[in-house]
Motif scaffolding. Structure first.
Motif, short mmCIF file in Angstrom:
data_model
loop_
_atom_site.label_atom_id
_atom_site.label_comp_id
_atom_site.label_asym_id
_atom_site.label_seq_id
_atom_site.Cartn_x
_atom_site.Cartn_y
_atom_site.Cartn_z
N TRP A 279 3.77 7.56 3.79
CA TRP A 279 2.97 6.65 4.60
C TRP A 279 2.66 5.38 3.82
O TRP A 279 2.67 5.37 2.59
CB TRP A 279 1.68 7.31 5.06
CG TRP A 279 0.91 7.96 3.95
CD1 TRP A 279 1.05 9.24 3.48
CD2 TRP A 279 -0.09 7.36 3.11
NE1 TRP A 279 0.20 9.46 2.43
CE2 TRP A 279 -0.51 8.32 2.19
CE3 TRP A 279 -0.66 6.10 3.07
CZ2 TRP A 279 -1.48 8.06 1.22
CZ3 TRP A 279 -1.63 5.84 2.11
CH2 TRP A 279 -2.03 6.82 1.21
N ARG A 280 2.41 4.30 4.57
CA ARG A 280 2.03 3.01 4.01
C ARG A 280 0.97 2.40 4.92
O ARG A 280 0.99 2.59 6.13
CB ARG A 280 3.24 2.08 3.93
CG ARG A 280 4.33 2.64 3.04
CD ARG A 280 5.57 1.79 3.07
NE ARG A 280 6.67 2.53 2.44
CZ ARG A 280 7.94 2.23 2.61
NH1 ARG A 280 8.30 1.20 3.36
NH2 ARG A 280 8.87 2.94 2.01
N VAL A 281 0.06 1.63 4.32
CA VAL A 281 -1.08 1.09 5.06
C VAL A 281 -0.95 -0.43 5.21
O VAL A 281 -0.63 -1.12 4.24
CB VAL A 281 -2.41 1.42 4.35
CG1 VAL A 281 -3.60 0.97 5.18
CG2 VAL A 281 -2.50 2.91 4.03
N TYR A 282 -1.23 -0.90 6.42
CA TYR A 282 -1.16 -2.32 6.75
C TYR A 282 -2.41 -2.71 7.53
O TYR A 282 -3.15 -1.85 7.99
CB TYR A 282 0.07 -2.59 7.64
CG TYR A 282 1.34 -2.09 7.02
CD1 TYR A 282 2.13 -2.90 6.23
CD2 TYR A 282 1.73 -0.76 7.20
CE1 TYR A 282 3.28 -2.42 5.64
CE2 TYR A 282 2.88 -0.26 6.61
CZ TYR A 282 3.65 -1.10 5.83
OH TYR A 282 4.78 -0.62 5.23
N ALA A 283 -2.59 -4.01 7.73
CA ALA A 283 -3.61 -4.53 8.64
C ALA A 283 -2.90 -5.27 9.75
O ALA A 283 -1.94 -6.01 9.50
CB ALA A 283 -4.56 -5.47 7.91
N ASP A 284 -3.35 -5.06 10.98
CA ASP A 284 -2.79 -5.82 12.09
C ASP A 284 -3.30 -7.26 12.00
O ASP A 284 -4.11 -7.58 11.11
CB ASP A 284 -3.11 -5.14 13.43
CG ASP A 284 -4.58 -5.17 13.82
OD1 ASP A 284 -5.34 -6.05 13.37
OD2 ASP A 284 -4.97 -4.30 14.62
#
Length: 119
Positions: A103-108
């Motif tokens: 998994w990887r985390v982003y911001a919209d």
């Protein structure tokens, strides 16, 4: 005993139509609504909704002293390809350095955190 059914997940944001457009590109589906409230009807029949919030302040991530409020987990078949797609659409990487994770985390574009998760 079931007393309710989940109607929609609603995200507060400064521009509901723009944010719904971002998620429509990521998830597919159709965008319906006005400047104050927009529904994204995704292909599996679920609804992700977006509500105008004057003075919106995006959640901080990671911030142990503040709540991230919530995040979306989006399953994908190819993390690298999905990452390129969401970055091209305006997402910002938050936690993507450890390429060994699933998994990887982003911001919209409005700052809400979301994860791309390998299925």
């Amino acid at each position: 005993m079931t007393v309710a059914k989940l109607g929609a997940v609603v995200l507060d944001c400064p521009d509901p139509r723009a944010l719904a457009g971002f998620y429509a590109e990521v998830l597919g589906g159709t965008v319906e609504g006005d400047e104050e409230w927009v529904d994204l009807k995704v292909p599996d029949g679920r609804t992700l909704a977006f509500q105008a919030a004057p003075g919106f302040v995006p959640p901080a991530w990671p911030a142990p002293e503040q709540s991230q409020q919530f995040h979306l987990d989006l399953t994908v078949e190819d993390l690298d390809a999905a990452e390129q797609s969401v970055l091209a659409l305006g997402a910002k990487p938050l936690d993507t350095d450890d390429r060994s994770r699933s998994w990887r985390v982003y911001a919209d574009p409005a700052g809400h955190p979301f994860c791309l998760c390998a299925c």
